[in-house]
Design a protein around this motif. Structure first.
Motif, PDB file in Angstrom:
ATOM      1  N   ASP A   1     -11.612   3.681  13.614  1.00  0.00           N
ATOM      2  CA  ASP A   1     -11.131   2.882  14.330  1.00  0.00           C
ATOM      3  C   ASP A   1      -9.195   3.067  14.832  1.00  0.00           C
ATOM      4  O   ASP A   1      -9.472   2.819  16.186  1.00  0.00           O
ATOM      5  N   ALA A   2      -8.986   3.627  13.484  1.00  0.00           N
ATOM      6  CA  ALA A   2      -7.590   3.782  14.239  1.00  0.00           C
ATOM      7  C   ALA A   2      -7.341   5.319  14.856  1.00  0.00           C
ATOM      8  O   ALA A   2      -6.386   5.028  15.954  1.00  0.00           O
ATOM      9  N   LEU A   3      -8.310   5.750  15.228  1.00  0.00           N
ATOM     10  CA  LEU A   3      -8.273   6.939  15.877  1.00  0.00           C
ATOM     11  C   LEU A   3      -8.677   6.057  17.325  1.00  0.00           C
ATOM     12  O   LEU A   3      -7.763   6.961  18.997  1.00  0.00           O
ATOM     13  N   GLU A   4      -9.427   5.451  17.656  1.00  0.00           N
ATOM     14  CA  GLU A   4      -9.397   4.989  19.461  1.00  0.00           C
ATOM     15  C   GLU A   4      -8.048   3.945  19.717  1.00  0.00           C
ATOM     16  O   GLU A   4      -7.816   4.072  20.543  1.00  0.00           O
ATOM     17  N   THR A   5      -7.504   3.334  18.733  1.00  0.00           N
ATOM     18  CA  THR A   5      -6.664   3.067  18.614  1.00  0.00           C
ATOM     19  C   THR A   5      -5.279   3.368  19.089  1.00  0.00           C
ATOM     20  O   THR A   5      -4.236   3.607  20.335  1.00  0.00           O
ATOM     21  N   LEU A   6      -5.240   5.053  18.448  1.00  0.00           N
ATOM     22  CA  LEU A   6      -4.135   6.068  19.037  1.00  0.00           C
ATOM     23  C   LEU A   6      -4.987   6.363  20.711  1.00  0.00           C
ATOM     24  O   LEU A   6      -3.247   6.795  21.069  1.00  0.00           O
ATOM     25  N   ALA A   7      -5.553   6.728  20.977  1.00  0.00           N
ATOM     26  CA  ALA A   7      -6.020   7.074  22.121  1.00  0.00           C
ATOM     27  C   ALA A   7      -5.872   5.685  23.433  1.00  0.00           C
ATOM     28  O   ALA A   7      -4.952   6.348  24.209  1.00  0.00           O
ATOM     29  N   GLU A   8      -6.438   5.158  22.828  1.00  0.00           N
ATOM     30  CA  GLU A   8      -5.816   3.500  23.262  1.00  0.00           C
ATOM     31  C   GLU A   8      -4.364   3.924  24.245  1.00  0.00           C
ATOM     32  O   GLU A   8      -3.987   3.359  24.843  1.00  0.00           O
ATOM     33  N   GLN A   9      -3.663   3.550  22.680  1.00  0.00           N
ATOM     34  CA  GLN A   9      -1.839   3.268  22.954  1.00  0.00           C
ATOM     35  C   GLN A   9      -1.720   4.916  23.302  1.00  0.00           C
ATOM     36  O   GLN A   9       0.160   3.930  24.325  1.00  0.00           O
ATOM     37  N   THR A  10      -1.555   5.454  23.182  1.00  0.00           N
ATOM     38  CA  THR A  10      -0.606   6.858  23.697  1.00  0.00           C
ATOM     39  C   THR A  10      -0.986   7.544  24.667  1.00  0.00           C
ATOM     40  O   THR A  10      -1.889   6.856  25.507  1.00  0.00           O
TER      41      THR A  10
ATOM     42  N   HIS B   1       1.616   2.171  10.862  1.00  0.00           N
ATOM     43  CA  HIS B   1       1.709   1.991  12.149  1.00  0.00           C
ATOM     44  C   HIS B   1       1.026   0.656  13.059  1.00  0.00           C
ATOM     45  O   HIS B   1       2.414   0.763  13.963  1.00  0.00           O
ATOM     46  N   GLU B   2       1.185  -0.019  12.121  1.00  0.00           N
ATOM     47  CA  GLU B   2       0.903  -1.217  13.054  1.00  0.00           C
ATOM     48  C   GLU B   2       2.090  -2.347  13.766  1.00  0.00           C
ATOM     49  O   GLU B   2       1.924  -2.561  13.670  1.00  0.00           O
ATOM     50  N   GLN B   3       2.649  -2.237  12.555  1.00  0.00           N
ATOM     51  CA  GLN B   3       3.932  -2.393  12.277  1.00  0.00           C
ATOM     52  C   GLN B   3       4.817  -1.437  13.423  1.00  0.00           C
ATOM     53  O   GLN B   3       5.593  -2.677  14.049  1.00  0.00           O
ATOM     54  N   PHE B   4       4.629  -0.621  13.092  1.00  0.00           N
ATOM     55  CA  PHE B   4       5.531   0.605  14.415  1.00  0.00           C
ATOM     56  C   PHE B   4       5.230   0.079  15.904  1.00  0.00           C
ATOM     57  O   PHE B   4       6.354  -0.555  16.917  1.00  0.00           O
ATOM     58  N   ALA B   5       4.129  -0.110  15.663  1.00  0.00           N
ATOM     59  CA  ALA B   5       3.191  -0.412  16.601  1.00  0.00           C
ATOM     60  C   ALA B   5       3.283  -1.568  18.003  1.00  0.00           C
ATOM     61  O   ALA B   5       3.748  -1.928  19.066  1.00  0.00           O
ATOM     62  N   GLN B   6       4.028  -2.808  17.061  1.00  0.00           N
ATOM     63  CA  GLN B   6       4.070  -4.274  17.581  1.00  0.00           C
ATOM     64  C   GLN B   6       5.984  -4.024  18.084  1.00  0.00           C
ATOM     65  O   GLN B   6       5.720  -5.387  19.112  1.00  0.00           O
ATOM     66  N   GLU B   7       6.337  -2.861  17.577  1.00  0.00           N
ATOM     67  CA  GLU B   7       7.266  -3.645  18.361  1.00  0.00           C
ATOM     68  C   GLU B   7       8.570  -2.135  18.479  1.00  0.00           C
ATOM     69  O   GLU B   7       9.065  -2.269  19.131  1.00  0.00           O
ATOM     70  N   ASN B   8       8.085  -1.472  18.952  1.00  0.00           N
ATOM     71  CA  ASN B   8       7.946  -0.063  20.142  1.00  0.00           C
ATOM     72  C   ASN B   8       6.802   0.282  21.029  1.00  0.00           C
ATOM     73  O   ASN B   8       5.601  -0.184  20.861  1.00  0.00           O
ATOM     74  N   ASP B   9       7.242   1.278  22.485  1.00  0.00           N
ATOM     75  CA  ASP B   9       5.922   1.382  23.081  1.00  0.00           C
ATOM     76  C   ASP B   9       6.335   2.986  23.901  1.00  0.00           C
ATOM     77  O   ASP B   9       7.239   3.256  23.409  1.00  0.00           O
ATOM     78  N   GLY B  10       5.995   3.181  24.780  1.00  0.00           N
ATOM     79  CA  GLY B  10       6.832   4.311  25.937  1.00  0.00           C
ATOM     80  C   GLY B  10       6.800   5.641  24.552  1.00  0.00           C
ATOM     81  O   GLY B  10       5.988   5.839  24.008  1.00  0.00           O
ATOM     82  N   ASP B  11       7.147   6.201  25.152  1.00  0.00           N
ATOM     83  CA  ASP B  11       7.732   7.664  24.389  1.00  0.00           C
ATOM     84  C   ASP B  11       7.444   7.765  23.343  1.00  0.00           C
ATOM     85  O   ASP B  11       7.486   8.494  22.378  1.00  0.00           O
ATOM     86  N   VAL B  12       8.390   6.639  22.949  1.00  0.00           N
ATOM     87  CA  VAL B  12       8.753   6.813  21.122  1.00  0.00           C
ATOM     88  C   VAL B  12       7.315   6.309  20.483  1.00  0.00           C
ATOM     89  O   VAL B  12       7.040   7.417  19.386  1.00  0.00           O
ATOM     90  N   LEU B  13       5.997   5.156  20.706  1.00  0.00           N
ATOM     91  CA  LEU B  13       5.402   5.242  20.132  1.00  0.00           C
ATOM     92  C   LEU B  13       4.272   7.061  20.818  1.00  0.00           C
ATOM     93  O   LEU B  13       3.640   6.367  19.543  1.00  0.00           O
TER      94      LEU B  13
ATOM     95  N   ARG C   1       5.433   9.317  20.080  1.00  0.00           N
ATOM     96  CA  ARG C   1       5.898  10.509  19.334  1.00  0.00           C
ATOM     97  C   ARG C   1       5.725   9.998  17.903  1.00  0.00           C
ATOM     98  O   ARG C   1       5.166  11.276  17.176  1.00  0.00           O
ATOM     99  N   TYR C   2       5.787   8.570  17.668  1.00  0.00           N
ATOM    100  CA  TYR C   2       5.518   8.103  16.657  1.00  0.00           C
ATOM    101  C   TYR C   2       3.492   8.445  16.762  1.00  0.00           C
ATOM    102  O   TYR C   2       2.907   8.798  15.278  1.00  0.00           O
ATOM    103  N   ASN C   3       2.374   8.189  17.056  1.00  0.00           N
ATOM    104  CA  ASN C   3       1.261   8.140  16.858  1.00  0.00           C
ATOM    105  C   ASN C   3       1.022   9.715  16.096  1.00  0.00           C
ATOM    106  O   ASN C   3       0.040  10.151  16.203  1.00  0.00           O
ATOM    107  N   MET C   4       1.866  10.632  17.320  1.00  0.00           N
ATOM    108  CA  MET C   4       0.719  11.870  16.953  1.00  0.00           C
ATOM    109  C   MET C   4       2.151  12.620  15.540  1.00  0.00           C
ATOM    110  O   MET C   4       0.949  12.727  14.612  1.00  0.00           O
ATOM    111  N   GLY C   5       3.234  11.811  15.041  1.00  0.00           N
ATOM    112  CA  GLY C   5       3.314  11.663  14.186  1.00  0.00           C
ATOM    113  C   GLY C   5       2.334  12.420  13.019  1.00  0.00           C
ATOM    114  O   GLY C   5       2.447  11.942  12.046  1.00  0.00           O
ATOM    115  N   ILE C   6       2.063  10.121  12.709  1.00  0.00           N
ATOM    116  CA  ILE C   6       1.100   9.508  12.585  1.00  0.00           C
ATOM    117  C   ILE C   6       0.061  10.334  11.812  1.00  0.00           C
ATOM    118  O   ILE C   6      -1.320  10.889  11.005  1.00  0.00           O
ATOM    119  N   GLY C   7      -0.730  11.236  13.162  1.00  0.00           N
ATOM    120  CA  GLY C   7      -1.758  12.091  12.833  1.00  0.00           C
ATOM    121  C   GLY C   7      -1.881  13.063  12.045  1.00  0.00           C
ATOM    122  O   GLY C   7      -2.053  12.949  11.744  1.00  0.00           O
TER     123      GLY C   7
END
Length: 174
Positions: free
Chosen positions: A38-47, A96-108, A110-116
């Motif tokens: 489920d988390a990878l699906e979210t990452l794919a959709e958010q990135t 990740h859920e907390q970070f994604a609520q507060e950030n978007d775009g390039d910052v999110l 790059r964060y998604n790649m780091g969490i991956g």
């Protein structure tokens, strides 16, 4: 010999044997992989970064296959496929859920790649440990299946690392 492990939440778990430790490790990985589908699906959709998004999507499909493979390992060793909550993965997902609520775009992105990358490092350690335990306890077929997943996780780490490096280079060039 009784093995004692203290969980992150402070509870103490006792394990009577290496075999029990192996089964508990499988249960934790089974939980982790199910959560990561489920988390990878979210990452794919958010990135927004296409390379990273595609890598997350492909790894999601591979992770579902890994869930199926873990079920085969459980069956092979005569254990019911059950989950045991794994605190590391739970914490990564919550973070990740907390970070994604507060950030978007390039910052999110790059964060998604780091969490991956963090997640892949965890999985590599967990699968490496269990493959070794399986081999040492004479569960050669299980060891082979776990080693196959270990190789897949190493490849996934390489992919997300390459995507991260490419992303960083593009950001510096802009």
């Amino acid at each position: 010999m009784e093995l004692i492990r203290q969980r992150r939440d402070g509870t103490i778990m006792t394990t009577d044997s290496i075999d029990d430790l192996f089964v508990e490790g499988l249960q934790e990985l089974y939980y982790a992989e199910q959560q990561l589908v489920d988390a990878l699906e979210t990452l794919a959709e958010q990135t927004d970064d296409e390379t990273a998004s595609q890598a997350f999507s492909e790894h999601r499909d591979e992770t579902q296959e890994q869930v199926d493979r873990l079920e085969q390992v459980f069956e092979q060793i005569g254990e019911e496929a059950r989950t045991r909550e794994e605190q590391v993965v739970k914490a990564l997902i919550d973070e990740h859920e907390q970070f994604a609520q507060e950030n978007d775009g390039d910052v999110l992105d790059r964060y998604n790649m780091g969490i991956g990358q963090k997640t892949e490092h965890y999985e590599i350690a967990a699968y490496g440990n269990l493959a070794s335990l399986a081999q040492k306890t004479g569960r050669d077929d299980a060891a082979e299946m776990l080693a196959e997943t270990l190789r897949e996780e190493e490849e996934a780490l390489e992919e997300v690392t390459e995507a991260s490096e490419q992303f960083d280079e593009e950001q510096v060039a802009d």
